[in-house]
Write an enzyme that holds these catalytic residues in place. Structure first.
Site, PDB file in Angstrom:
ATOM      1  CB  SER A  87       4.788  -3.143   2.568  1.00 20.27           C
ATOM      2  OG  SER A  87       6.221  -4.374   2.990  1.00 20.27           O
ATOM      3  CB  CYS A  88       1.908   0.886   4.740  1.00 25.59           C
ATOM      4  SG  CYS A  88       0.684   2.498   4.568  1.00 25.59           S
ATOM      5  CB  VAL A  89       5.706   2.786   1.873  1.00 29.50           C
ATOM      6  CG1 VAL A  89       7.205   1.690   2.449  1.00 29.50           C
ATOM      7  CG2 VAL A  89       5.558   3.076   0.387  1.00 29.50           C
ATOM      8  CG  PHE A 128      -1.619   3.623   8.957  1.00 30.01           C
ATOM      9  CD1 PHE A 128      -0.689   3.134   7.826  1.00 30.01           C
ATOM     10  CD2 PHE A 128      -2.058   3.326   9.925  1.00 30.01           C
ATOM     11  CE1 PHE A 128      -0.732   1.618   8.079  1.00 30.01           C
ATOM     12  CE2 PHE A 128      -1.653   1.677  10.572  1.00 30.01           C
ATOM     13  CZ  PHE A 128      -0.720   1.014   9.256  1.00 30.01           C
ATOM     14  CB  VAL A 185      -1.181   0.281   1.046  1.00 21.30           C
ATOM     15  CG1 VAL A 185      -1.718   1.147   1.070  1.00 21.30           C
ATOM     16  CG2 VAL A 185      -1.759  -1.166   1.353  1.00 21.30           C
TER      17      VAL A 185
END
Length: 126
Positions: free
Chosen positions: A105-107, A86, A78
């Site tokens: 994963s979220c960046v 978030f 994401v």
């Protein structure tokens, strides 16, 4: 072993030299989906919850075209334009991944068309 290109009119068309998704053996790899409504071609970018829903609907339509579903997703990535979003992203994301909690994963990044979110997945195709 050959790869299969997956393409559906129910998700935004690729706007460059890439495919919506590639199936290889029993795995499906989607390209990142930003919140473009495939029927209108318009970016859904008014708020992060609506944008997240649209991006996930695009992913869902690609999964359906490949004869799989969110239940078979094993990894997501994401990309969000602002980490302050978030919690809202997580809330909507949880509506789609109810029975299955894939690795994720979220960046925070700068996204094409100044989109608020982009989501890509890897799924098993049974």
């Amino acid at each position: 072993m050959e790869k299969e290109i997956i393409n559906t009119k129910n998700a935004p068309a690729a706007i460059g030299p890439y495919s919506q998704a590639i199936k290889f053996q029993n795995l499906l790899f989607t390209s990142g989906q930003i919140p473009i409504n495939p029927k209108t071609g318009e970016l859904v970018n008014t708020n992060i919850k609506e944008a997240t829903h649209q991006a996930l609907k695009n992913v869902e339509n690609i999964l359906k075209e490949a004869h799989t579903s969110f239940d078979n997703v094993i990894k997501t990535t994401v990309f969000i334009s602002d980490m302050k979003n978030f919690a809202d992203v997580n809330e909507v994301y949880g509506e789609y991944f109810v029975n299955n909690k894939p690795a994720r994963s979220c960046v925070e990044v700068k996204l094409p068309k100044d989109a608020l979110i982009e989501i890509e997945v890897v799924a098993i195709v049974e």
